[in-house]
Design a protein around this motif. Structure first.
Motif, PDB file in Angstrom:
ATOM      1  N   GLN A   1      11.322  -0.499   9.362  1.00  0.00           N
ATOM      2  CA  GLN A   1      11.641   0.918   9.230  1.00  0.00           C
ATOM      3  C   GLN A   1      11.205   1.488   7.884  1.00  0.00           C
ATOM      4  O   GLN A   1      11.336   2.684   7.637  1.00  0.00           O
ATOM      5  CB  GLN A   1      13.136   1.177   9.440  1.00  0.00           C
ATOM      6  CG  GLN A   1      14.049   0.568   8.389  1.00  0.00           C
ATOM      7  CD  GLN A   1      14.568  -0.789   8.799  1.00  0.00           C
ATOM      8  OE1 GLN A   1      13.908  -1.505   9.553  1.00  0.00           O
ATOM      9  NE2 GLN A   1      15.756  -1.148   8.346  1.00  0.00           N
ATOM     10  N   GLY A   2      10.678   0.622   7.005  1.00  0.00           N
ATOM     11  CA  GLY A   2      10.218   1.072   5.693  1.00  0.00           C
ATOM     12  C   GLY A   2      11.314   0.945   4.651  1.00  0.00           C
ATOM     13  O   GLY A   2      12.488   1.151   4.939  1.00  0.00           O
ATOM     14  N   GLU A   3      10.945   0.585   3.426  1.00  0.00           N
ATOM     15  CA  GLU A   3      11.905   0.487   2.340  1.00  0.00           C
ATOM     16  C   GLU A   3      11.160   0.329   1.023  1.00  0.00           C
ATOM     17  O   GLU A   3       9.936   0.146   0.996  1.00  0.00           O
ATOM     18  CB  GLU A   3      12.853  -0.699   2.549  1.00  0.00           C
ATOM     19  CG  GLU A   3      12.154  -2.046   2.580  1.00  0.00           C
ATOM     20  CD  GLU A   3      13.139  -3.216   2.725  1.00  0.00           C
ATOM     21  OE1 GLU A   3      14.244  -3.118   2.162  1.00  0.00           O
ATOM     22  OE2 GLU A   3      12.786  -4.201   3.380  1.00  0.00           O
ATOM     23  N   SER A   4      11.916   0.430  -0.087  1.00  0.00           N
ATOM     24  CA  SER A   4      11.348   0.246  -1.419  1.00  0.00           C
ATOM     25  C   SER A   4      11.938  -1.007  -2.056  1.00  0.00           C
ATOM     26  O   SER A   4      13.121  -1.309  -1.889  1.00  0.00           O
ATOM     27  CB  SER A   4      11.646   1.462  -2.301  1.00  0.00           C
ATOM     28  OG  SER A   4      11.002   2.621  -1.813  1.00  0.00           O
TER      29      SER A   4
ATOM     30  N   THR B   1       9.071  -2.476 -14.759  1.00  0.00           N
ATOM     31  CA  THR B   1       9.537  -2.622 -13.379  1.00  0.00           C
ATOM     32  C   THR B   1       8.759  -1.643 -12.515  1.00  0.00           C
ATOM     33  O   THR B   1       8.732  -0.443 -12.796  1.00  0.00           O
ATOM     34  CB  THR B   1      11.045  -2.329 -13.265  1.00  0.00           C
ATOM     35  OG1 THR B   1      11.763  -3.269 -14.068  1.00  0.00           O
ATOM     36  CG2 THR B   1      11.505  -2.446 -11.815  1.00  0.00           C
ATOM     37  N   VAL B   2       8.123  -2.164 -11.502  1.00  0.00           N
ATOM     38  CA  VAL B   2       7.307  -1.341 -10.607  1.00  0.00           C
ATOM     39  C   VAL B   2       7.997  -1.243  -9.252  1.00  0.00           C
ATOM     40  O   VAL B   2       8.385  -2.260  -8.670  1.00  0.00           O
ATOM     41  CB  VAL B   2       5.898  -1.945 -10.427  1.00  0.00           C
ATOM     42  CG1 VAL B   2       5.075  -1.107  -9.454  1.00  0.00           C
ATOM     43  CG2 VAL B   2       5.190  -2.037 -11.775  1.00  0.00           C
ATOM     44  N   SER B   3       8.195  -0.019  -8.780  1.00  0.00           N
ATOM     45  CA  SER B   3       8.787   0.201  -7.460  1.00  0.00           C
ATOM     46  C   SER B   3       7.680   0.224  -6.407  1.00  0.00           C
ATOM     47  O   SER B   3       6.704   0.972  -6.538  1.00  0.00           O
ATOM     48  CB  SER B   3       9.552   1.525  -7.435  1.00  0.00           C
ATOM     49  OG  SER B   3      10.100   1.760  -6.155  1.00  0.00           O
ATOM     50  N   VAL B   4       7.841  -0.616  -5.390  1.00  0.00           N
ATOM     51  CA  VAL B   4       6.853  -0.727  -4.312  1.00  0.00           C
ATOM     52  C   VAL B   4       7.502  -0.255  -3.018  1.00  0.00           C
ATOM     53  O   VAL B   4       8.575  -0.725  -2.648  1.00  0.00           O
ATOM     54  CB  VAL B   4       6.358  -2.176  -4.147  1.00  0.00           C
ATOM     55  CG1 VAL B   4       5.259  -2.250  -3.086  1.00  0.00           C
ATOM     56  CG2 VAL B   4       5.862  -2.731  -5.475  1.00  0.00           C
ATOM     57  N   THR B   5       6.866   0.683  -2.332  1.00  0.00           N
ATOM     58  CA  THR B   5       7.423   1.255  -1.100  1.00  0.00           C
ATOM     59  C   THR B   5       6.490   1.004   0.067  1.00  0.00           C
ATOM     60  O   THR B   5       5.283   1.257  -0.020  1.00  0.00           O
ATOM     61  CB  THR B   5       7.655   2.776  -1.244  1.00  0.00           C
ATOM     62  OG1 THR B   5       8.546   3.009  -2.338  1.00  0.00           O
ATOM     63  CG2 THR B   5       8.243   3.363   0.029  1.00  0.00           C
ATOM     64  N   ALA B   6       7.067   0.488   1.142  1.00  0.00           N
ATOM     65  CA  ALA B   6       6.312   0.301   2.388  1.00  0.00           C
ATOM     66  C   ALA B   6       6.724   1.394   3.362  1.00  0.00           C
ATOM     67  O   ALA B   6       7.908   1.651   3.562  1.00  0.00           O
ATOM     68  CB  ALA B   6       6.605  -1.064   2.989  1.00  0.00           C
ATOM     69  N   ALA B   7       5.756   2.053   3.951  1.00  0.00           N
ATOM     70  CA  ALA B   7       6.038   3.071   4.958  1.00  0.00           C
ATOM     71  C   ALA B   7       6.556   2.405   6.222  1.00  0.00           C
ATOM     72  O   ALA B   7       6.393   1.202   6.430  1.00  0.00           O
ATOM     73  CB  ALA B   7       4.768   3.863   5.264  1.00  0.00           C
TER      74      ALA B   7
END
Length: 222
Positions: free
Chosen positions: A6-9, A51-57
């Motif tokens: 469902q996507g998340e960061s 800190t790098v935020s990575v988000t998947a659609a």
């Protein structure tokens, strides 16, 4: 790093790097390279620890997907493997179908990402045609060309035909699509009634005679 369909960061810590002689390089800039198209990051460059935020659609493909984030500082490289699970999509637009007394062909529609669709009926007045996906027709259980559901849901349309109802009673039947039963109903036909004679004459001593009733419904004599 695994992402829900469902996507998340999620976050990645970019720690202090050292050079080939193990000397600190924290003031050197880092870069994120080769970011997969289905991922977004809140920063692609920086200096020192970060800190790098990575988000998947959101992902609605039946199969999962994978990618690699590459972090570089000078000649040093680290990678972060990312994956996202697949999901099964089965979303019919209706759970029942209804037909007029005359009968007709209607479409059972929806979205799915399955490799093939199965369908059948055991109701004698219902006929199932073929399913249409991307303007091509397929029989029950046939593999869908190109397997579009591996990466995204597709629209489908399944032809369902009800014969004319000859009875003065509503009726119902079942179709099975992708292993799930759905109810099909049809309204009653208009009542019909005729008798073989409209007049009976009997002799004085009495006798028995017969006449024929022709109807498509229940009858009673009064």
């Amino acid at each position: 790093m695994e992402f829900e369909n469902q996507g998340e960061s999620k976050q990645v810590e970019v720690a202090t790097f050292v050079d080939l002689n193990y000397a600190p390089m924290s003031r050197m800039g880092f870069q994120l390279r080769a970011v997969p198209s289905w991922l977004t990051v809140d920063k692609t460059t920086g200096k020192g620890d970060a800190t790098v935020s990575v988000t998947a659609a959101a992902w609605q493909g039946r199969n999962g997907r994978n990618g690699v984030l590459t972090v570089t500082v000078g000649v040093l490289t680290e990678t972060v493997t990312c994956s996202q699970a697949g999901v099964t999509v089965w979303a019919p637009s209706q759970t029942t179908m209804s037909f007029a007394k005359e009968g007709a062909t209607k479409a059972f529609t929806g979205k799915a990402n399955l490799a093939s669709l199965t369908f059948a009926t055991s109701t004698d007045w219902i006929t199932m045609g073929q399913v249409t996906v991307n303007d091509k027709q397929y029989a029950s259980g046939a593999a869908i060309e190109g397997d579009p559901g591996a990466t995204a849901p597709y629209d489908f349309s399944l032809a369902v035909t009800a014969a004319e109802n000859p009875l003065n009673e509503a009726r119902s039947g079942k179709i099975t699509v992708n292993g799930t039963e759905y109810t099909v109903t049809q309204e009653a036909a208009d009542a019909t009634l005729s008798v073989s004679t409209n007049e009976l004459s009997f002799i004085a001593s009495g006798e028995a005679k017969t006449f024929t009733i022709t109807t498509n419904g229940k009858w009673a004599i009064s």
